[in-house]
Scaffold this motif. Structure first.
Motif, mmCIF file in Angstrom:
data_model
loop_
_atom_site.group_PDB
_atom_site.id
_atom_site.type_symbol
_atom_site.label_atom_id
_atom_site.label_comp_id
_atom_site.label_asym_id
_atom_site.label_seq_id
_atom_site.Cartn_x
_atom_site.Cartn_y
_atom_site.Cartn_z
ATOM 1 N N VAL A 180 -4.362 -22.362 10.513
ATOM 2 C CA VAL A 180 -5.530 -22.906 9.911
ATOM 3 C C VAL A 180 -5.475 -22.480 8.344
ATOM 4 C CG1 VAL A 180 -7.972 -23.631 9.709
ATOM 5 C CG2 VAL A 180 -6.905 -23.478 11.782
ATOM 6 N N ARG A 181 -5.768 -23.445 7.299
ATOM 7 C CA ARG A 181 -6.068 -23.362 5.893
ATOM 8 C C ARG A 181 -7.599 -22.982 5.791
ATOM 9 N NH1 ARG A 181 -1.523 -24.299 2.148
ATOM 10 N NH2 ARG A 181 0.035 -25.028 3.577
ATOM 11 N N PRO A 182 -8.253 -21.921 5.771
ATOM 12 C CA PRO A 182 -9.706 -21.985 5.614
ATOM 13 C C PRO A 182 -10.277 -22.969 4.383
ATOM 14 C CG PRO A 182 -8.886 -19.675 5.910
ATOM 15 C CD PRO A 182 -7.543 -20.504 5.681
ATOM 16 N N ALA A 183 -9.090 -22.769 3.108
ATOM 17 C CA ALA A 183 -9.632 -23.527 1.936
ATOM 18 C C ALA A 183 -10.024 -25.179 2.519
ATOM 19 C CB ALA A 183 -8.648 -23.416 0.920
ATOM 20 N N GLY A 184 -8.839 -25.355 3.206
ATOM 21 C CA GLY A 184 -8.578 -26.759 3.847
ATOM 22 C C GLY A 184 -9.899 -27.289 4.401
ATOM 23 N N VAL A 185 -10.172 -26.257 5.395
ATOM 24 C CA VAL A 185 -11.381 -26.540 6.307
ATOM 25 C C VAL A 185 -12.818 -26.744 5.438
ATOM 26 C CG1 VAL A 185 -12.898 -25.721 8.094
ATOM 27 C CG2 VAL A 185 -10.342 -25.253 8.152
ATOM 28 N N SER A 186 -12.990 -25.744 4.227
ATOM 29 C CA SER A 186 -13.994 -25.930 3.425
ATOM 30 C C SER A 186 -14.287 -27.126 2.744
ATOM 31 C CB SER A 186 -13.895 -25.002 2.327
ATOM 32 O OG SER A 186 -13.940 -23.573 2.766
ATOM 33 N N VAL A 187 -12.973 -27.815 2.528
ATOM 34 C CA VAL A 187 -12.936 -29.161 1.929
ATOM 35 C C VAL A 187 -13.408 -30.229 2.936
ATOM 36 C CG1 VAL A 187 -11.442 -31.134 0.921
ATOM 37 C CG2 VAL A 187 -11.303 -28.751 0.350
ATOM 38 N N LEU A 188 -13.128 -30.077 4.243
ATOM 39 C CA LEU A 188 -13.644 -31.021 5.277
ATOM 40 C C LEU A 188 -15.078 -30.818 5.383
ATOM 41 C CD1 LEU A 188 -10.997 -30.485 8.128
ATOM 42 C CD2 LEU A 188 -10.937 -32.039 6.565
ATOM 43 N N HIS A 189 -15.594 -29.620 5.229
ATOM 44 C CA HIS A 189 -16.962 -29.656 5.366
ATOM 45 C C HIS A 189 -17.736 -30.403 4.275
ATOM 46 C CE1 HIS A 189 -17.100 -26.672 8.535
ATOM 47 N NE2 HIS A 189 -16.764 -25.861 7.880
ATOM 48 N N GLN A 256 -8.423 -21.909 16.716
ATOM 49 C CA GLN A 256 -8.666 -21.443 15.379
ATOM 50 C C GLN A 256 -9.399 -22.115 14.542
ATOM 51 O OE1 GLN A 256 -4.921 -20.329 13.617
ATOM 52 N NE2 GLN A 256 -3.870 -19.692 15.435
ATOM 53 N N LEU A 257 -9.528 -23.455 14.798
ATOM 54 C CA LEU A 257 -10.399 -24.369 14.169
ATOM 55 C C LEU A 257 -11.897 -23.878 14.347
ATOM 56 C CD1 LEU A 257 -10.857 -26.548 12.039
ATOM 57 C CD2 LEU A 257 -10.835 -28.330 13.789
ATOM 58 N N HIS A 258 -12.187 -23.635 15.807
ATOM 59 C CA HIS A 258 -13.771 -23.669 15.993
ATOM 60 C C HIS A 258 -14.108 -21.966 15.658
ATOM 61 C CE1 HIS A 258 -15.114 -26.338 19.070
ATOM 62 N NE2 HIS A 258 -13.789 -26.787 18.930
ATOM 63 N N ALA A 259 -13.027 -21.259 15.114
ATOM 64 C CA ALA A 259 -13.343 -19.882 14.601
ATOM 65 C C ALA A 259 -13.529 -19.897 13.259
ATOM 66 C CB ALA A 259 -12.210 -18.757 14.979
ATOM 67 N N GLN A 260 -13.551 -20.836 12.668
ATOM 68 C CA GLN A 260 -13.856 -20.928 11.096
ATOM 69 C C GLN A 260 -14.987 -21.134 10.787
ATOM 70 O OE1 GLN A 260 -11.031 -20.728 8.689
ATOM 71 N NE2 GLN A 260 -10.275 -20.545 10.606
ATOM 72 N N THR A 261 -15.507 -20.552 9.388
ATOM 73 C CA THR A 261 -16.917 -20.774 9.048
ATOM 74 C C THR A 261 -17.530 -22.203 9.093
ATOM 75 O OG1 THR A 261 -16.246 -19.289 7.239
ATOM 76 C CG2 THR A 261 -18.454 -20.228 6.863
ATOM 77 N N PRO A 262 -18.807 -22.180 9.992
ATOM 78 C CA PRO A 262 -19.456 -23.382 10.164
ATOM 79 C C PRO A 262 -19.822 -24.021 9.034
ATOM 80 C CG PRO A 262 -20.871 -21.432 10.772
ATOM 81 C CD PRO A 262 -19.501 -20.904 10.292
ATOM 82 N N GLY A 263 -20.054 -25.467 9.223
ATOM 83 C CA GLY A 263 -20.346 -26.356 8.036
ATOM 84 C C GLY A 263 -20.602 -27.713 8.428
ATOM 85 N N ALA A 264 -20.760 -28.693 7.766
ATOM 86 C CA ALA A 264 -20.938 -30.046 8.021
ATOM 87 C C ALA A 264 -19.766 -30.800 8.745
ATOM 88 C CB ALA A 264 -21.008 -30.877 6.820
ATOM 89 N N PHE A 265 -18.730 -30.049 8.927
ATOM 90 C CA PHE A 265 -17.475 -30.930 9.650
ATOM 91 C C PHE A 265 -17.466 -30.302 11.070
ATOM 92 C CE2 PHE A 265 -13.207 -31.489 10.891
ATOM 93 C CZ PHE A 265 -12.987 -32.844 10.392
ATOM 94 N N ASP A 266 -18.497 -29.444 11.331
ATOM 95 C CA ASP A 266 -18.778 -28.994 12.823
ATOM 96 C C ASP A 266 -18.826 -30.021 14.024
ATOM 97 O OD1 ASP A 266 -17.986 -26.546 11.653
ATOM 98 O OD2 ASP A 266 -19.711 -25.442 12.450
ATOM 99 N N SER A 267 -19.581 -31.010 13.617
ATOM 100 C CA SER A 267 -19.893 -32.262 14.591
ATOM 101 C C SER A 267 -18.926 -33.126 14.498
ATOM 102 C CB SER A 267 -21.375 -32.807 13.963
ATOM 103 O OG SER A 267 -21.258 -33.228 12.861
ATOM 104 N N PHE A 268 -17.814 -33.057 13.763
ATOM 105 C CA PHE A 268 -16.676 -33.917 13.738
ATOM 106 C C PHE A 268 -15.447 -33.141 14.394
ATOM 107 C CE2 PHE A 268 -19.412 -35.436 10.281
ATOM 108 C CZ PHE A 268 -19.606 -36.660 10.593
#
Length: 589
Positions: A180-189, A256-268
């Motif tokens: 997982v790219r943490p920066a990419g997950v931040s964009v998803l949020h 690994q996705l569930h282990a990322q910093t939580p945010g708005a994308f969590d519900s998706f």
């Protein structure tokens, strides 16, 4: 009157607000319009790696959403130009966010690059054809070596699966890979936050089906390429490996996705992963479905591998799904497993027919191991590894296997394959060998010994057929060894054991023996017995028959003098050189 007086006052109060809102809308519209007119990899809010953010574009999206929340046009009818422009701008902003979602790299396939390249470039490896062509006979499947199972379960050094790929089939490895790219997950949020504000979550959900996922797509691309550039066997082997890897990768990705910093994308995120998993699983199933029309018995082992890979991966994949999505994947998987099973029933019958009917007139070498025996035992070794699946296939329908051995349909089928081979060997093939001047018993001893040796060396075969089966073959082998010695050397020995009286002088009897012995020795020296243990047993049987009788004759007639051409040691040494596959003189020269 009050109403008439009140309107101008209200209008004066809100006019600046409305005008300012229209100006803000115009600026945001312009930015969004320029964005739409300049498509490209780096013209959005974020670049694909989420290392850059275009603050101006992001501010335009945010201002449009803020205007929609502020509702600055309350007196305007819903169909007014300003309201329509604002609604259109909100829709455009949401569309841009969907484009960003489909472009940003959330998954990092770089830790898998070496494995992907190795799997893509690796040769098709050892042939797993049930009956390889003459060009494939150098494979370890037909020469007794370790055979590639294409699933990493065998020794990596001897497997056609590269080490890096085989490692991915081990669950522990995935804990060490950062996918997982943490920066990419931040964009998803960030995207999810704005899609919720825009009230366009349905559009985001629809985009999940086309979400990029390099981790899985790199492996799927291998199959797509192989379908056009590789043989059917190579594609099936790759599909089997890729299916197992994707099943493990999805589980690791979810963790690994569930282990990322939580945010708005969590519900998706669960729906997002489910959509990715469903999309790739259906692609794999479509590939598998394309092979369900194959009926060639030579592909049976590959199809067994495909069936097992799908059966093994299905439970863990289905755990990711729920509701209608789970039902869809489950039904499609079962449908393809059924079709694969039906195809393999036809293949099973084809394998049996091949062994029953394939009987070329001449063996590969006088008295040697016949190619049909090599092919059949290679087939048996491969099939024995799939005994559980064979039991399922043979139990579901009118398969030709019978539960004659240890209550197993697979064991019964394999035992019947070998029995068919033996009937074929004992019939036309043995007759052809005898007609060619060889010994039928040596031919059968060679082939039964080969069957026993291959079954013993392959633990899967030995455990499948059992000790009683092996004991019966050892008994037959011993009888053929004894019969060979009698049929080929009995005539010469009879000359020594028949009373000399009435047959002339002992020297004449000795000369007759010498001639018979020389003919037998020269004839049998070129016979091939590849198995060292059987070769020693045959030499021993011949020696125990010839040497004591010859020694006794010489002791009984001590005055033969120069008539003795061979000493007892000469005879024993000569017999110790039998069955090397070429003449003694040729070897010595």
């Amino acid at each position: 009157m009050g109403a008439a007086v009140g309107r101008p006052a209200f209008g004066l109060a809100v006019a600046p607000r409305t005008t300012h809102a229209e100006e803000r809308l115009a600026v945001a519209e312009h930015a969004l319009l320029q964005w739409a007119r300049s498509p490209g990899a780096d013209t959005g809010v974020w670049d694909a790696d989420a290392s850059y953010t275009n603050r101006g574009l992001l501010a335009a999206v945010d201002d449009v959403l803020l205007l929609a929340e502020e509702d600055p046009f309350p007196l305007h009818p819903a169909a007014s130009p300003a309201r329509r422009r604002l609604d259109s701008a909100v829709g455009a902003a949401a569309s841009r966010m969907v484009e960003e979602f489909q472009r940003v790299r959330v998954w990092d396939a770089s830790p898998l690059r070496t494995a992907v390249d190795r799997l893509s470039l690796a040769s098709s490896g050892v042939s797993l054809l049930v009956f390889p062509s003459s060009g494939d006979r150098t494979s370890s499947a037909s020469s007794g070596g370790e055979v590639d199972a294409s699933d990493g379960t065998r020794s990596r050094a001897s497997s056609g699966v590269p080490d890096k790929v085989a490692a991915l089939l081990e669950s522990e490895v995935w804990d060490e890979l950062d996918l997982v790219r943490p920066a990419g997950v931040s964009v998803l949020h960030e995207i999810a936050l704005r899609m919720v504000r825009a009230g366009c979550t349905k559009e985001l959900f629809r985009a999940f089906a086309n979400a990029p996922c390099d981790v899985l797509d790199r492996f799927l691309s291998i199959i797509r390429v192989e379908c056009s550039q590789r043989t059917t066997e190579a594609v099936i082997k790759r599909w089997t490996t890729v299916t197992k890897i994707i099943g493990k990768a999805i589980v690791a990705m979810r963790r690994q996705l569930h282990a990322q910093t939580p945010g708005a994308f969590d519900s998706f995120r669960d729906e997002y992963l489910l959509a990715i998993a469903e999309n790739r699983t259906l692609i794999l199933l479509e590939f598998a479905d394309g092979f369900t029309t194959i009926m060639s018995h030579e592909k049976l082992v590959y199809m067994l591998g495909m069936y097992e890979a799908l059966s093994d991966a299905a439970p863990s994949l289905l755990l990711l799904f729920s509701g209608a999505r789970k039902e869809l994947v489950s039904e499609r998987t079962q449908e393809i497993l059924t079709k694969l099973g039906d195809a393999m029933k036809v293949m099973v019958s084809g394998v049996m027919a091949k062994i029953q009917g394939d009987c070329p007139r001449k063996p590969s070498a006088p008295g040697g191991v016949h190619p049909l025996a090599r092919d059949t035992m290679a087939c048996v070794e491969l099939l024995a590894r799939h005994r559980t699946t064979l039991d399922l296939i043979l139990a579901d329908g009118d398969g030709r296997g019978t539960p004659a051995v240890a209550g197993s349909l697979a064991a019964g089928f394999v035992a019947e394959l070998i029995a068919c081979l033996e009937r074929n060997l004992q019939g036309k093939l043995a007759l052809a060998c005898a007609n060619a001047g060889g010994s039928r018993h040596l031919f059968l001893a060679n082939n039964i010994g080969f069957i026993l040796s291959r079954a013993a060396d392959a633990g899967d075969v030995a455990s499948l057929l059992g000790d009683a089966w092996a004991a019966r073959r050892r008994g037959r082998l011993a009888r053929h060894v004894a019969s060979y010695a009698e049929s080929c050397w009995g005539t010469a020995i009879a000359l020594l054991e028949t009373p000399v009286c009435g047959r002339g002088k002992p020297a004449k009897v000795l000369a007759e023996f010498d001639a018979a012995f020389t003919r037998a020795r020269d004839s049998e020296a070129c016979r091939e017995v590849p198995d060292p243990a059987l070769r020693a047993a045959l030499r021993n049987a011949v020696s125990e028959m010839v040497v004591p009788a010859y020694s006794a004759f010489l002791q009984k007639h001590p005055n033969l003098g120069t008539s003795v051409r061979y000493t007892t040691d000469d005879v024993a040494e000569s017999l110790s050189e039998l069955f090397e596959g070429e003449s003694v003189d040729s070897r010595k020269s």
